[in-house]
Design a protein around this motif. Structure first.
Motif, PDB file in Angstrom:
ATOM      1  N   UNK A  71       0.796  -1.223   0.000  1.00 46.36           N
ATOM      2  CA  UNK A  71       0.000   0.000   0.000  1.00 46.36           C
ATOM      3  C   UNK A  71       0.831   1.276   0.000  1.00 46.36           C
ATOM      4  N   UNK A  72       2.153   1.148  -0.051  1.00 44.47           N
ATOM      5  CA  UNK A  72       3.033   2.324  -0.024  1.00 44.47           C
ATOM      6  C   UNK A  72       2.954   3.099  -1.340  1.00 44.47           C
ATOM      7  N   UNK A  73       3.367   4.363  -1.260  1.00 40.98           N
ATOM      8  CA  UNK A  73       3.495   5.214  -2.445  1.00 40.98           C
ATOM      9  C   UNK A  73       4.968   5.531  -2.641  1.00 40.98           C
ATOM     10  N   UNK A  74       5.381   5.625  -3.914  1.00 43.06           N
ATOM     11  CA  UNK A  74       6.783   5.899  -4.212  1.00 43.06           C
ATOM     12  C   UNK A  74       6.892   7.098  -5.139  1.00 43.06           C
ATOM     13  N   UNK A  75       7.886   7.943  -4.877  1.00 42.97           N
ATOM     14  CA  UNK A  75       8.214   9.088  -5.725  1.00 42.97           C
ATOM     15  C   UNK A  75       9.627   8.873  -6.227  1.00 42.97           C
ATOM     16  N   UNK A  76       9.845   9.087  -7.525  1.00 42.32           N
ATOM     17  CA  UNK A  76      11.181   8.909  -8.095  1.00 42.32           C
ATOM     18  C   UNK A  76      11.539  10.155  -8.898  1.00 42.32           C
ATOM     19  N   UNK A  77      12.716  10.722  -8.629  1.00 35.53           N
ATOM     20  CA  UNK A  77      13.179  11.854  -9.426  1.00 35.53           C
ATOM     21  C   UNK A  77      14.549  11.542 -10.002  1.00 35.53           C
ATOM     22  N   UNK A  78      14.767  12.047 -11.208  1.00 35.94           N
ATOM     23  CA  UNK A  78      16.089  12.039 -11.830  1.00 35.94           C
ATOM     24  C   UNK A  78      16.464  13.499 -11.997  1.00 35.94           C
ATOM     25  N   UNK A  79      17.628  13.854 -11.454  1.00 30.37           N
ATOM     26  CA  UNK A  79      18.090  15.241 -11.527  1.00 30.37           C
ATOM     27  C   UNK A  79      19.368  15.318 -12.346  1.00 30.37           C
ATOM     28  N   UNK A  80      19.442  16.317 -13.197  1.00 27.81           N
ATOM     29  CA  UNK A  80      20.678  16.577 -13.924  1.00 27.81           C
ATOM     30  C   UNK A  80      21.609  17.375 -13.015  1.00 27.81           C
ATOM     31  N   UNK A  81      22.844  17.561 -13.460  1.00 24.85           N
ATOM     32  CA  UNK A  81      23.811  18.300 -12.653  1.00 24.85           C
ATOM     33  C   UNK A  81      23.378  19.728 -12.380  1.00 24.85           C
ATOM     34  N   UNK A  82      22.557  20.302 -13.273  1.00 20.30           N
ATOM     35  CA  UNK A  82      22.072  21.665 -13.039  1.00 20.30           C
ATOM     36  C   UNK A  82      20.659  21.667 -12.433  1.00 20.30           C
ATOM     37  N   UNK A  83      20.322  20.563 -11.737  1.00 18.12           N
ATOM     38  CA  UNK A  83      19.100  20.467 -10.926  1.00 18.12           C
ATOM     39  C   UNK A  83      17.815  20.505 -11.747  1.00 18.12           C
ATOM     40  N   UNK A  84      17.878  20.042 -12.974  1.00 15.48           N
ATOM     41  CA  UNK A  84      16.669  19.955 -13.802  1.00 15.48           C
ATOM     42  C   UNK A  84      16.098  18.544 -13.704  1.00 15.48           C
ATOM     43  N   UNK A  85      14.789  18.449 -13.699  1.00  5.62           N
ATOM     44  CA  UNK A  85      14.149  17.134 -13.655  1.00  5.62           C
ATOM     45  C   UNK A  85      14.251  16.455 -15.014  1.00  5.62           C
ATOM     46  N   UNK A  86      14.449  15.148 -15.009  1.00  2.51           N
ATOM     47  CA  UNK A  86      14.522  14.358 -16.231  1.00  2.51           C
ATOM     48  C   UNK A  86      13.739  13.059 -16.027  1.00  2.51           C
ATOM     49  N   UNK A  87      13.632  12.278 -17.100  1.00  2.53           N
ATOM     50  CA  UNK A  87      12.820  11.055 -17.084  1.00  2.53           C
ATOM     51  C   UNK A  87      13.282  10.068 -16.013  1.00  2.53           C
ATOM     52  N   UNK A  88      12.346   9.668 -15.152  1.00  2.00           N
ATOM     53  CA  UNK A  88      12.658   8.718 -14.088  1.00  2.00           C
ATOM     54  C   UNK A  88      11.617   7.601 -14.032  1.00  2.00           C
ATOM     55  N   UNK A  89      10.971   7.330 -15.163  1.00  2.00           N
ATOM     56  CA  UNK A  89       9.994   6.238 -15.171  1.00  2.00           C
ATOM     57  C   UNK A  89      10.716   4.936 -14.840  1.00  2.00           C
ATOM     58  N   UNK A  90      10.187   4.160 -13.875  1.00  2.00           N
ATOM     59  CA  UNK A  90      10.859   2.913 -13.505  1.00  2.00           C
ATOM     60  C   UNK A  90      11.007   1.970 -14.700  1.00  2.00           C
ATOM     61  N   UNK A  91      12.158   1.300 -14.788  1.00  2.00           N
ATOM     62  CA  UNK A  91      12.389   0.322 -15.858  1.00  2.00           C
ATOM     63  C   UNK A  91      11.505  -0.902 -15.604  1.00  2.00           C
ATOM     64  N   UNK A  92      11.499  -1.845 -16.536  1.00  2.00           N
ATOM     65  CA  UNK A  92      10.587  -2.990 -16.415  1.00  2.00           C
ATOM     66  C   UNK A  92      10.916  -3.849 -15.196  1.00  2.00           C
TER      67      UNK A  92
END
Ligand SMILES: [Zn+2]
Length: 120
Positions: A71-92
């Motif tokens: 029942x947990x919720x998960x948040x995933x972020x991918x950050x570039x070196x200049x702190x921009x968000x990028x694709x972090x969709x979980x792999x298969x």
């Protein structure tokens, strides 16, 4: 601001560090059913014995799954070196692991100001 967005913003602050050597930094935050917050980042998992270390690079989502309950919720972020968000969709593989763990929902970054959701 919604709770989801506030959680994303706090994860970004928690995850980001100016000294990153890698191009990207990926971090996951889990909210257990009882409200406990847990974190994991991408990194090496080291297995003993110390003289024969086996190092495996594990994805943040797989590492955090061990700390989660059903029942947990998960948040995933991918950050570039200049702190921009990028694709972090979980792999298969991570998708399968999180689903097997009983995770309810995964929010992930796509691009600056853009997020995705996986419902299990
Ligand atoms: Zn993965």
């Amino acid at each position: 601001m919604s709770l989801t967005l506030r959680r994303f913003n706090s994860l970004i602050e928690y995850a980001w560090h100016p000294d990153y050597k890698s191009v990207y930094h990926i971090m996951a935050m889990g909210i257990r059913k009882d409200g406990t917050v847990v974190f994991s980042n991408n990194g090496a998992a080291v297995f003993p014995p110390a003289d024969k270390l086996i190092v495996k690079i594990a994805h943040a989502e797989q590492r955090i799954s061990r700390k989660l309950d059903k029942g947990a919720e998960v948040y995933v972020v991918r950050l570039t070196r200049d702190k921009q968000l990028a694709m972090a969709r979980p792999c298969s593989t991570c998708y399968t692991v999180l689903r097997a763990r009983g995770v309810k929902r995964v929010y992930y970054s796509i691009a600056p100001g853009e997020y995705g959701v996986l419902e299990f």
